[in-house]
Design a protein around this motif. Structure first.
Motif, PDB file in Angstrom:
ATOM      1  N   TYR A 198       0.854  -1.199   0.000  1.00  0.00           N
ATOM      2  CA  TYR A 198       0.000   0.000   0.000  1.00  0.00           C
ATOM      3  C   TYR A 198       0.888   1.247   0.000  1.00  0.00           C
ATOM      4  O   TYR A 198       1.579   1.528   0.969  1.00  0.00           O
ATOM      5  CB  TYR A 198      -0.931  -0.021   1.222  1.00  0.00           C
ATOM      6  CG  TYR A 198      -2.055  -1.010   1.009  1.00  0.00           C
ATOM      7  CD1 TYR A 198      -3.238  -0.628   0.406  1.00  0.00           C
ATOM      8  CD2 TYR A 198      -1.899  -2.348   1.375  1.00  0.00           C
ATOM      9  CE1 TYR A 198      -4.262  -1.544   0.175  1.00  0.00           C
ATOM     10  CE2 TYR A 198      -2.911  -3.276   1.151  1.00  0.00           C
ATOM     11  CZ  TYR A 198      -4.088  -2.858   0.553  1.00  0.00           C
ATOM     12  OH  TYR A 198      -5.094  -3.768   0.318  1.00  0.00           O
ATOM     13  N   ASN A 204      -4.862   5.814  -4.920  1.00  0.00           N
ATOM     14  CA  ASN A 204      -5.679   5.454  -3.760  1.00  0.00           C
ATOM     15  C   ASN A 204      -6.022   6.665  -2.890  1.00  0.00           C
ATOM     16  O   ASN A 204      -6.299   6.512  -1.706  1.00  0.00           O
ATOM     17  CB  ASN A 204      -4.961   4.370  -2.942  1.00  0.00           C
ATOM     18  CG  ASN A 204      -3.483   4.709  -2.779  1.00  0.00           C
ATOM     19  OD1 ASN A 204      -3.151   5.823  -2.401  1.00  0.00           O
ATOM     20  ND2 ASN A 204      -2.616   3.767  -3.081  1.00  0.00           N
ATOM     21  N   THR A 207      -9.323   6.395  -0.983  1.00  0.00           N
ATOM     22  CA  THR A 207      -9.276   5.562   0.225  1.00  0.00           C
ATOM     23  C   THR A 207      -8.663   6.326   1.388  1.00  0.00           C
ATOM     24  O   THR A 207      -9.146   6.268   2.522  1.00  0.00           O
ATOM     25  CB  THR A 207      -8.395   4.302  -0.035  1.00  0.00           C
ATOM     26  OG1 THR A 207      -8.929   3.614  -1.145  1.00  0.00           O
ATOM     27  CG2 THR A 207      -8.326   3.393   1.175  1.00  0.00           C
ATOM     28  N   ARG A 208      -7.613   7.078   1.093  1.00  0.00           N
ATOM     29  CA  ARG A 208      -6.880   7.728   2.187  1.00  0.00           C
ATOM     30  C   ARG A 208      -7.566   8.970   2.716  1.00  0.00           C
ATOM     31  O   ARG A 208      -7.349   9.357   3.848  1.00  0.00           O
ATOM     32  CB  ARG A 208      -5.443   8.059   1.731  1.00  0.00           C
ATOM     33  CG  ARG A 208      -4.591   6.799   1.566  1.00  0.00           C
ATOM     34  CD  ARG A 208      -3.168   7.107   1.130  1.00  0.00           C
ATOM     35  NE  ARG A 208      -3.107   7.612  -0.236  1.00  0.00           N
ATOM     36  CZ  ARG A 208      -2.797   8.860  -0.574  1.00  0.00           C
ATOM     37  NH1 ARG A 208      -2.479   9.725   0.358  1.00  0.00           N
ATOM     38  NH2 ARG A 208      -2.791   9.236  -1.837  1.00  0.00           N
ATOM     39  N   LYS A 213     -13.017   6.561   7.960  1.00  0.00           N
ATOM     40  CA  LYS A 213     -11.632   6.083   8.068  1.00  0.00           C
ATOM     41  C   LYS A 213     -11.549   4.568   8.313  1.00  0.00           C
ATOM     42  O   LYS A 213     -10.439   4.024   8.445  1.00  0.00           O
ATOM     43  CB  LYS A 213     -10.920   6.789   9.241  1.00  0.00           C
ATOM     44  CG  LYS A 213     -10.740   8.277   9.044  1.00  0.00           C
ATOM     45  CD  LYS A 213      -9.511   8.565   8.177  1.00  0.00           C
ATOM     46  CE  LYS A 213      -9.382  10.030   7.836  1.00  0.00           C
ATOM     47  NZ  LYS A 213      -9.123  10.344   6.460  1.00  0.00           N
ATOM     48  N   TYR A 216      -9.486   2.559   5.639  1.00  0.00           N
ATOM     49  CA  TYR A 216      -8.090   3.035   5.666  1.00  0.00           C
ATOM     50  C   TYR A 216      -7.373   2.511   6.921  1.00  0.00           C
ATOM     51  O   TYR A 216      -6.253   2.007   6.864  1.00  0.00           O
ATOM     52  CB  TYR A 216      -8.077   4.569   5.642  1.00  0.00           C
ATOM     53  CG  TYR A 216      -6.700   5.169   5.781  1.00  0.00           C
ATOM     54  CD1 TYR A 216      -5.754   5.022   4.777  1.00  0.00           C
ATOM     55  CD2 TYR A 216      -6.343   5.878   6.935  1.00  0.00           C
ATOM     56  CE1 TYR A 216      -4.476   5.566   4.906  1.00  0.00           C
ATOM     57  CE2 TYR A 216      -5.067   6.425   7.066  1.00  0.00           C
ATOM     58  CZ  TYR A 216      -4.151   6.263   6.055  1.00  0.00           C
ATOM     59  OH  TYR A 216      -2.892   6.793   6.185  1.00  0.00           O
ATOM     60  N   THR A 220      -4.082   0.007   7.331  1.00  0.00           N
ATOM     61  CA  THR A 220      -2.878   0.513   8.007  1.00  0.00           C
ATOM     62  C   THR A 220      -2.528  -0.368   9.206  1.00  0.00           C
ATOM     63  O   THR A 220      -1.366  -0.705   9.431  1.00  0.00           O
ATOM     64  CB  THR A 220      -3.087   1.979   8.456  1.00  0.00           C
ATOM     65  OG1 THR A 220      -3.610   2.709   7.347  1.00  0.00           O
ATOM     66  CG2 THR A 220      -1.780   2.618   8.907  1.00  0.00           C
ATOM     67  N   TRP A 228       1.759   3.428   5.417  1.00  0.00           N
ATOM     68  CA  TRP A 228       1.778   3.230   3.969  1.00  0.00           C
ATOM     69  C   TRP A 228       3.165   3.600   3.436  1.00  0.00           C
ATOM     70  O   TRP A 228       3.889   4.380   4.058  1.00  0.00           O
ATOM     71  CB  TRP A 228       0.713   4.102   3.295  1.00  0.00           C
ATOM     72  CG  TRP A 228      -0.695   3.619   3.525  1.00  0.00           C
ATOM     73  CD1 TRP A 228      -1.220   3.239   4.728  1.00  0.00           C
ATOM     74  CD2 TRP A 228      -1.724   3.467   2.546  1.00  0.00           C
ATOM     75  NE1 TRP A 228      -2.536   2.855   4.549  1.00  0.00           N
ATOM     76  CE2 TRP A 228      -2.870   2.996   3.222  1.00  0.00           C
ATOM     77  CE3 TRP A 228      -1.805   3.697   1.179  1.00  0.00           C
ATOM     78  CZ2 TRP A 228      -4.068   2.732   2.563  1.00  0.00           C
ATOM     79  CZ3 TRP A 228      -3.004   3.442   0.521  1.00  0.00           C
ATOM     80  CH2 TRP A 228      -4.119   2.952   1.210  1.00  0.00           C
TER      81      TRP A 228
END
Ligand code: NAI
Length: 263
Positions: A198, A204, A207-208, A213, A216, A220, A228
């Motif tokens: 990632y 992305n 997504t971030r 959240k 994400y 993580t 990431w």
């Protein structure tokens, strides 16, 4: 101080996807090691490709004192790929091919329409196959012991969720890498792939930056290194695979994933 085995002085790399993200960092990394760069850049406006002006990579490479040439090529179009390869080879001796371009389309499998599937397959796998075949043919004919580097993914090993077309294409990249390595090792041509985990890029950004959240955070939290990756972290691996430093390595898919796949 540059160690001699990593030195790419006098080499020229043909690069797709070098306009931004991981591909840009790898192209600049190759230039930092001494290579001149030929970029195949797309200049179209689709909702998932927000980069219409891709001049930054060229500027960064030229600041290093290396040469950078750009050619327009939409990898979605088979004719565009075939045409540009002949154009490039008529003007440049190529020693390294880096296929870094890629697209991701997130849809549930039952809604993954044929058009989207074919778009993803052509950009991620079909164009890479054509480029590998034509550059490999040219290397065999001219006795060039080149290094071919594809960009795989964790989806080369794991099926993922809401990315069936992407996973098929990246699984294909892994096997393309091994199949070509088997056939071309005797010519001194090495074929390897880099599989990013990632990595924070435009691909992305949704997504971030999503207000929710949950997804994400779940990703993580699963990464052993707890963060990431950054595109800059691909410079080392690409210079390694392009240079004499990896002279006995071929047919490998090397993950750069903060430990994800080991977990
Ligand atoms: P990105 O979206 O920032 O860059 C992709 C590049 O491909 C762009 O320069 C874009 O212009 C080019 N491209 C897309 N469609 C094209 C077309 N039709 N013709 C020509 N060029 C086209 O993505 P990122 O993250 O830098 O990805 C680079 C590679 O790494 C891709 O192959 C991707 O699949 C792979 N990868 C990325 C991961 C990540 O977390 N960012 C994870 C695993 C693999």
């Amino acid at each position: 101080m540059q160690m001699e085995i990593f030195n790419l002085d006098g080499r020229t790399a043909l690069v797709t996807g070098g306009g931004r993200g991981i591909g840009r960092a790898m192209a600049v990394g190759l230039a930092e090691a001494g290579a001149d760069i030929v970029l195949l850049l797309v200049a179209f406006d689709s909702p998932n490709n927000r980069d219409l002006s891709q001049t930054e990579t060229k500027e960064q490479i030229e600041k290093l004192g290396r040469k950078c040439f750009t050619y327009a090529c939409n990898l979605e179009l088979k004719d565009s790929v075939s045409r540009v390869i002949q154009e490039v080879l008529s003007s440049h001796e190529i020693h390294i091919l880096l296929n870094a371009a890629g697209i991701q389309r997130r849809l549930s499998a039952e809604n993954y329409d044929q058009e989207t599937y074919e778009e993803v397959m052509q950009v991620n796998l079909g164009a890479a196959f054509t480029l590998c075949r034509e550059i490999g043919k040219y290397w065999i004919k001219n006795g060039i012991k080149g290094s071919l580097i594809n960009t795989a993914s964790l989806a080369s090993f794991q099926g993922g969720v809401r990315m069936s077309g992407y996973a098929v294409s990246k699984g294909g990249i892994a096997m393309l890498t091994k199949a070509l390595s088997n056939e071309w090792a005797t010519h001194g041509i090495r074929v390897n792939a880099i599989a990013p985990g990632y990595i924070a890029t435009d691909m992305n950004v949704d997504t971030r930056t999503s207000p929710d959240k949950t997804y994400y955070k779940s990703i993580t939290d699963r990464i052993p290194m707890g963060r990431w990756g950054d595109p800059e972290e691909f410079k080392g691996i690409v210079v390694f695979l392009a240079s004499k430093a990896s002279s006995y390595i071929t047919g490998e898919i090397i993950t750069v994933d903060g430990g994800w796949l080991a977990r």
